[in-house]
Motif scaffolding. Structure first.
Motif, PDB file in Angstrom:
ATOM      1  N   GLY A 199      -7.231 -63.204 130.358  1.00 35.61           N
ATOM      2  CA  GLY A 199      -6.345 -62.155 129.866  1.00 35.61           C
ATOM      3  C   GLY A 199      -6.648 -60.816 130.499  1.00 35.61           C
ATOM      4  O   GLY A 199      -6.555 -59.772 129.854  1.00 35.61           O
ATOM      5  N   VAL A 233      -3.234 -63.768 127.949  1.00 31.09           N
ATOM      6  CA  VAL A 233      -3.968 -65.022 128.067  1.00 31.09           C
ATOM      7  C   VAL A 233      -3.008 -66.201 128.032  1.00 31.09           C
ATOM      8  O   VAL A 233      -2.118 -66.276 127.180  1.00 31.09           O
ATOM      9  CB  VAL A 233      -5.002 -65.169 126.931  1.00 31.09           C
ATOM     10  N   LYS A 286     -10.928 -67.597 122.466  1.00 26.23           N
ATOM     11  CA  LYS A 286     -10.773 -67.116 123.828  1.00 26.23           C
ATOM     12  C   LYS A 286     -11.265 -68.111 124.863  1.00 26.23           C
ATOM     13  O   LYS A 286     -11.458 -67.771 126.027  1.00 26.23           O
ATOM     14  CB  LYS A 286     -11.534 -65.795 124.000  1.00 26.23           C
TER      15      LYS A 286
END
Length: 407
Positions: A284, A289, A356
């Protein structure tokens, strides 16, 4: 392949102009500088040190072999290198090889093959080939007269501000083809071509200013010229301009602009840009992302032989199969990323998105891989022996192995 070697990621892409891959590119530029000055021993050493043996390095090595510049003349070896460079799409090599077949220098005469090579060179931006194709339609008058007519045609077109002819004439002053080697005239014709919209000439000038090749280093001027080349559609310039914006070299740092330009180069099939863009999407960094698309771009780059992308994908699928096995993906295994699971509880193995990172289940173990910032991946290599590998670059919360006893 040894584990450390398999896991290492070369310092390329976003540190291209200051890191590992820049050293490969710099070899070519150092070689050009040495060749221009007549220091053929250094030129040969620099071109030979280009470990990827790109088509430009192979062309200059071929030229020196064919002319006997700094090495004993070896037509056979020179032609072999010239064939390799031409096959890789380098227009100057296609042109010179076309003349070899046209006049029978080291090969049997083959007018059809010569015409095909010259057509490829013309399409690649070599105006000498454009001139020769026009001459062949009228009929060859012998090599000496043909060459004189070619030079006159290139000069006439350059005087009319034909950007391709201007860029070609600059290259002729670099290598001494029909004209004496002359750096000042070479640069002046590159500048003329850049002003008339030739992306290749602007790209060359940008690198000259960046590296200080025959002129003072000037990152702002390098960035200005790189933007001209990128806007004209030069794919490598688009990637390089992205790296400039990423690091703020000659321009104000702008990660969104960096991602945009790198994405343009990636979409046009440039492998290093595909690798970099995949990592940008994964983290990202300058773009939202999108881990699914990130793996797709890494796969595209890996299929073109980009080792860093291959390494990243191998680690993303390294823990697979039952029993907590950790066998690496074989180098000859398909590189299409596995389907990504979105945590639907189906029980299927394979990578899934989580926070993430990308999580891969493997029996009792899971591997969580995340990349918050590309700077970590492209940090300068460690000077401590044995520590410069993929795993160490992703420590500090970016790489986790999760153990679930009894699963």
């Amino acid at each position: 392949m040894a584990r450390a070697r398999r896991l290492s990621i070369a310092v390329i892409t976003l540190t291209l102009l200051a890191g590992g891959a820049s050293r490969l590119s710099a070899r070519v530029f150092e070689g050009r500088m040495a060749y221009r000055s007549g220091d053929y021993a250094t030129a040969r050493a620099e071109f030979s040190a280009d470990t990827e043996q790109g088509p430009v390095a192979r062309f200059f090595l071929a030229l020196m072999q064919l002319r006997g510049e700094g090495v004993p003349r070896d037509e056979r070896q020179g032609l072999a290198l010239l064939h390799d460079s031409a096959a890789a799409g380098y227009a100057a090599a296609q042109y010179l090889l076309g003349l070899s077949y046209l006049y029978g220098h080291g090969v049997n005469r083959d007018r059809a093959r010569a015409a095909k090579l010259l057509a490829s060179a013309a399409a690649g931006g070599d105006y000498r080939a454009v001139a020769y194709l026009a001459l062949l339609k009228q009929g060859s008058r012998g090599e000496r007269r043909d060459r004189a007519a070619m030079l006159a045609a290139v000069k006439r077109a350059a005087a009319r501000h034909n950007a391709v002819a201007e860029q070609t004439l600059a290259f002729m002053y670099l290598i001494g083809d029909g004209v004496p080697k002359d750096f000042s005239r070479e640069v002046s014709w590159y500048r003329a071509a850049a002003r008339d919209g030739d992306g290749a000439a602007a790209f060359i000038l940008a690198l000259m200013h960046y590296y200080g090749e025959g002129m003072p280093r000037d990152s702002a001027e390098a960035a200005r010229l790189m933007k001209i080349a990128a806007t004209a559609g030069h794919v490598r310039a688009q990637f390089f301009l992205g790296t400039f914006y990423y690091h703020g070299q000659g321009v104000k740092q702008d990660r969104r602009q960096a991602a945009a330009w790198i994405g343009k180069a990636a979409a046009r099939g440039y492998a290093e840009a595909q690798y970099a863009y995949g990592l940008l999407l994964l983290s990202g960094d300058g773009v939202p992302v999108d881990k699914v698309k990130a793996m797709e771009w890494l796969g595209r780059a890996a299929r073109q032989g980009e080792e860093g992308a291959r390494d990243a994908l191998q680690e993303l699928v390294a823990l697979r199969g039952g029993g907590g096995g950790s066998g690496a993906l074989p180098l000859n295994a398909p590189l299409t990323p596995p389907a990504v699971r979105n945590g639907n509880g189906s029980g299927e193995t394979g990578p899934r998105l989580e926070g993430k990172g990308v999580v891969l289940d493997s029996g009792e173990f899971s591997l969580k891989f995340s990349l918050p910032d590309l700077t970590d991946a492209y940090a300068a290599p460690s000077t401590t022996p044995g520590t410069d590998n993929f795993w160490n670059r992703f420590q500090g919360g970016k790489f986790e192995i999760i153990y679930r006893p009894g699963k």
